[in-house]
Design an enzyme around this catalytic site. Structure first.
Site, PDB file in Angstrom:
ATOM      1  CE  LYS A  30      -2.966   1.942  11.633  1.00  0.00           C
ATOM      2  NZ  LYS A  30      -3.003   1.365  10.297  1.00  0.00           N
ATOM      3  CD  GLU A  74      -0.939   0.680   3.638  1.00  0.00           C
ATOM      4  OE1 GLU A  74      -1.388   1.821   3.418  1.00  0.00           O
ATOM      5  OE2 GLU A  74      -1.049   0.104   4.731  1.00  0.00           O
TER       6      GLU A  74
END
Ligand code: PSU
Ligand code: MN
Length: 303
Positions: free
Chosen positions: A158, A24
């Site tokens: 995360k 990404e």
């Protein structure tokens, strides 16, 4: 015609059914500071290459979805300031308007799937934010995993997120969460969260086989691989907790919202840890790129 532009190296790898790993670009533009971001982008591509697969970093330039970037494009993204952060909602908007933007996990999955790339490596996925019961801040990465067929290799959600709620949403959406070689879900910068992993596999070949079985059965959607960071690179969860709490508190006082939340928290935590969180982030992305390349190679061998 799809607005896809393939890098020649990626095109020939795909034509020959060789292993390709998507990467990404939001991590470059919104996840890490210049100049480390560009160095990391190149190093991660090298990890994929050295493992035996071809890297395809994905981003939108002037309305074209690029599958595999040139060195100049990587440098441009690293230094760019007003690049859009593209998810499912705005990927086609950027293409239609001829804009330039970096792809998040969700948008990279869409582009990878259009390009015929099955495996994608990132750092950590977006998920349910702490306090989402008030803000409703839930990343579009989760619903994308439910509908687009890509194996996403991450170091877990995360750690700035609410891990429990993130796993609950993934379960509701029918997304398999597989931890690599561990029974405990990792927490991005740390090897362990307090959450048991829903599933576990110990080999890249098993992950490839599992993915092929999902396709045989006709199940749509991605697989989330959670790959714990190597011990020597981790920051233990207990040490991170205070920094995460402080950064989250400050973000809410500052009224940070929407797409800004994740980049804001990552950069504040970088300051609070004196750069240590960035070193760790870099190490985990490389670790994920390596596993993703192994999975892509297995898929290529058994296709
Ligand atoms: N992994 C990282 N750093 C990042 C991201 C992932 O190590 O910055 C990016 C990904 O692009 C992911 C995005 O899709 O953060 C999540 O943003 P949000 O929470 O706004 O959906
Ligand atoms: Mn959000």
């Amino acid at each position: 015609m799809l607005p896809l532009k393939f890098h020649p190296e990626v095109k020939s790898a795909l034509d020959q059914k060789n292993a390709v790993v998507a990467l990404e670009s939001t991590i470059i533009t919104h996840g890490m500071p210049w100049p480390q971001n560009v160095d990391v982008a190149r190093e991660v591509e090298d990890v994929v290459r050295n493992t035996g697969a071809i890297p395809a970093t994905i981003a939108v330039f002037d309305g074209n979805i690029h599958i595999g970037l040139s060195s100049d494009q990587l440098t441009f993204l690293g230094q760019a300031r007003d690049v859009m952060k593209l998810s499912r909602a705005d990927l086609a908007f950027a293409v239609a308007a001829g804009r330039t933007g970096a792809t998040t996990v969700a948008a990279t999955m869409i582009a990878a799937s259009l390009a015929g790339i099955e495996v994608f490596a990132t750092g950590g996925i977006g998920g349910v934010h702490k306090g989402a019961e008030n803000t409703f801040d839930i990343s579009a990465d989760l619903s994308e995993l439910a509908r687009t067929n890509t194996i996403v290799v991450s170091a877990g959600p995360k750690a700035i997120l609410d891990g429990e709620k993130t796993i609950e949403v993934l379960e509701t959406q029918g997304v398999p969460v597989v931890t690599y070689q561990s029974d405990i879900l990792p927490a991005f910068w740390s090897r362990h969260s307090t959450i048991s992993s829903p599933l576990r596999l110990d080999k890249a070949s098993e992950i490839a086989h599992f993915s092929q079985m999902r396709q045989k059965i006709g199940l749509k959607g991605g697989i989330l691989i959670a790959n714990p960071i190597p011990k020597e690179n981790e920051i233990p969860a207990a040490e991170m907790a205070g920094y995460i709490e402080q950064a989250t508190h400050e973000a809410s006082l500052a009224g940070v919202s929407g797409k800004e939340v994740t980049p804001w928290l990552l950069s504040r935590i970088l300051e609070l840890t004196d750069g240590k969180s960035l070193d760790t982030n870099i190490a985990l992305v490389k670790n994920n790129a390596k596993l993703a390349a192994h999975i892509a190679i297995e898929l290529a061998q058994h296709s």
